[in-house]
Structure formats: C-alpha cells, structure tokens
Design a protein around this motif. Structure first.
Motif, PDB file in Angstrom:
ATOM      1  N   SER A   1       0.830  -1.210   0.000  1.00 39.22           N
ATOM      2  CA  SER A   1       0.000   0.000   0.000  1.00 39.22           C
ATOM      3  C   SER A   1       0.865   1.261   0.000  1.00 39.22           C
ATOM      4  O   SER A   1       0.470   2.287  -0.549  1.00 39.22           O
ATOM      5  CB  SER A   1      -0.964   0.011   1.190  1.00 39.22           C
ATOM      6  N   CYS A   2       2.049   1.178   0.589  1.00 36.43           N
ATOM      7  CA  CYS A   2       2.967   2.316   0.584  1.00 36.43           C
ATOM      8  C   CYS A   2       3.419   2.621  -0.846  1.00 36.43           C
ATOM      9  O   CYS A   2       3.425   3.785  -1.272  1.00 36.43           O
ATOM     10  CB  CYS A   2       4.171   2.022   1.477  1.00 36.43           C
ATOM     11  N   CYS A   3       3.781   1.586  -1.589  1.00 36.77           N
ATOM     12  CA  CYS A   3       4.200   1.784  -2.987  1.00 36.77           C
ATOM     13  C   CYS A   3       3.043   2.285  -3.841  1.00 36.77           C
ATOM     14  O   CYS A   3       3.221   3.173  -4.681  1.00 36.77           O
ATOM     15  CB  CYS A   3       4.755   0.487  -3.557  1.00 36.77           C
ATOM     16  N   LEU A   4       1.859   1.711  -3.641  1.00 37.66           N
ATOM     17  CA  LEU A   4       0.681   2.150  -4.384  1.00 37.66           C
ATOM     18  C   LEU A   4       0.405   3.625  -4.127  1.00 37.66           C
ATOM     19  O   LEU A   4       0.153   4.395  -5.056  1.00 37.66           O
ATOM     20  CB  LEU A   4      -0.534   1.303  -3.986  1.00 37.66           C
TER      21      LEU A   4
ATOM     22  N   LEU B   1     -11.232  -5.420   6.145  1.00 37.40           N
ATOM     23  CA  LEU B   1     -11.699  -5.135   4.790  1.00 37.40           C
ATOM     24  C   LEU B   1     -10.607  -5.438   3.773  1.00 37.40           C
ATOM     25  O   LEU B   1      -9.439  -5.143   4.011  1.00 37.40           O
ATOM     26  CB  LEU B   1     -12.114  -3.671   4.678  1.00 37.40           C
ATOM     27  N   ASP B   2     -10.991  -6.019   2.651  1.00 40.22           N
ATOM     28  CA  ASP B   2     -10.076  -6.237   1.538  1.00 40.22           C
ATOM     29  C   ASP B   2     -10.237  -5.043   0.610  1.00 40.22           C
ATOM     30  O   ASP B   2     -11.242  -4.917  -0.093  1.00 40.22           O
ATOM     31  CB  ASP B   2     -10.405  -7.544   0.816  1.00 40.22           C
ATOM     32  N   MET B   3      -9.270  -4.164   0.629  1.00 41.73           N
ATOM     33  CA  MET B   3      -9.390  -2.896  -0.090  1.00 41.73           C
ATOM     34  C   MET B   3      -9.441  -3.080  -1.602  1.00 41.73           C
ATOM     35  O   MET B   3     -10.030  -2.269  -2.298  1.00 41.73           O
ATOM     36  CB  MET B   3      -8.232  -1.973   0.284  1.00 41.73           C
ATOM     37  N   SER B   4      -8.864  -4.141  -2.123  1.00 40.38           N
ATOM     38  CA  SER B   4      -8.805  -4.319  -3.572  1.00 40.38           C
ATOM     39  C   SER B   4     -10.138  -4.733  -4.185  1.00 40.38           C
ATOM     40  O   SER B   4     -10.330  -4.573  -5.391  1.00 40.38           O
ATOM     41  CB  SER B   4      -7.735  -5.347  -3.931  1.00 40.38           C
TER      42      SER B   4
ATOM     43  N   LEU C   1      -8.327   0.571   7.549  1.00 39.77           N
ATOM     44  CA  LEU C   1      -9.453  -0.171   6.975  1.00 39.77           C
ATOM     45  C   LEU C   1      -9.096  -1.643   6.789  1.00 39.77           C
ATOM     46  O   LEU C   1      -9.923  -2.529   7.032  1.00 39.77           O
ATOM     47  CB  LEU C   1      -9.895   0.473   5.662  1.00 39.77           C
ATOM     48  N   LYS C   2      -7.868  -1.924   6.363  1.00 37.81           N
ATOM     49  CA  LYS C   2      -7.431  -3.320   6.232  1.00 37.81           C
ATOM     50  C   LYS C   2      -7.423  -4.012   7.592  1.00 37.81           C
ATOM     51  O   LYS C   2      -7.820  -5.171   7.701  1.00 37.81           O
ATOM     52  CB  LYS C   2      -6.034  -3.390   5.605  1.00 37.81           C
TER      53      LYS C   2
END
Length: 184
Positions: free
Chosen positions: A64-67, A155-158, A150-151
C-alpha cells in the motif's frame, strides 16, 4: 364543581438510562455490523480509540505504501469507496482526486474530509493534529494510515465495498449451525 372527581395521574416508570459501552463494544466495522449504516445511536458518545498503526508506519504495509507513492489517486479512491459504503466508486473518487490535484494542487483538502469521516465511523482519535493539518503536511502518510486502518478492520481494499459485502454474506452462509444436545 362539575361533578367530576380529579384522580391522580398514574406514575409510569421511566426506562433506565443508557450505560456507556464496555471496552469490548468500542470497535465497530463491517465485520461487527454487517452491511448496516453504522453502529447504534447510543454508541455515538464512545470515547475515541487510537489508530491501529501510527502515521509514519508506512513500511508496515509495503504494497500500500508503494501504491500510494506512485498512484495516490487509487489509494484514495479505494478508501473513499469503503468509507462511503459503495455510494461512490473507486474510479470516480480517484478521478476527482486527480482532477483536483491537477487543477488546484490541493487534493489534500478533499482527502482530509474522508479522514474525518473515517474517524467518525470508527471513533478514532484525531492525532497527531487536526485532520486538515495531517493531510496538508503529509498526504502520503495519511492515506497509507487510513488504508491500513481499513485493512486492519477486516476489509479487503482491492475488492471494494460491494466485494466485501458479498464476501461477508458468503462467509456467514458457510458457517455451519452447531446444535448442542440436551444438558443435565
């Protein structure tokens, strides 16, 4: 006087006042309440709880940091879709974030609104400073923190809001019913 006798009004006992929730009831998420609009009204005065991760713990979730580093619009879109409970899509929110960023350079003003909504939904403490200051000073770190929060709430954010709702329904339907026999 009129021939009517006044009778005293009956005393109706009042309901006991609502007690504050115990510590086990303070965490609310889609897992706890399924697809409802939120926690019950009597929990709105709950004391704030700390974030599950710190603002600068970006490397706790490298993906998520890279995204967020390369495409903050995707991270923001996913966050907005979950916080809005599917009423806005990831694509629309991400596109609006990008448009505001390109036109004004102040997308942080838009994203800080969602940080406030997230804090309200999960009763999170406003720290280390106000939501607006956090987003204006460190947009990337704040988006990563919200994404991780949220994760950490399951929750699965994708897969977005609707995917999480379907996953929740499937897992609830697959749980076997356990019946206990008679006990003495």
């Amino acid at each position: 006087m009129n021939g009517f006798k006044e009778e005293p009004m009956p005393v109706v006992p009042s309901a006991p006042p609502l007690q504050p929730p115990n510590s086990a009831d303070q965490t609310f998420s889609i897992i706890n309440y399924g697809c409802t609009a939120g926690p019950p009204d009597h929990f709105t005065s709950s004391p704030p709880v700390p974030w599950s991760t710190g603002l600068c713990d970006c490397c706790d979730d490298v993906s998520s940091c890279c995204l967020t580093c390369w495409c903050p619009c995707i991270t923001f879109g996913r966050i907005a879709e979950i916080i809005d409970r599917g009423s806005t899509s990831c694509g629309v929110s991400g596109a609006l974030y990008t448009l505001i960023l390109c036109v004004t350079g102040c997308s942080c003003m838009y994203s800080c609104f969602y940080r406030s909504k997230l804090r309200g939904q999960y009763f999170l403490v406003e720290q280390p400073c106000t939501d607006c200051c956090v987003h204006c000073c460190c947009e990337g770190c704040s988006l990563c923190q919200e994404y991780r929060e949220l994760k950490n709430h399951g929750l699965d954010m994708s897969i977005g809001w609707h995917g999480n709702v379907e996953r929740r329904k499937r897992s609830a339907a697959m749980k076997p019913a356990v019946y206990q026999g008679m006990k003495r």
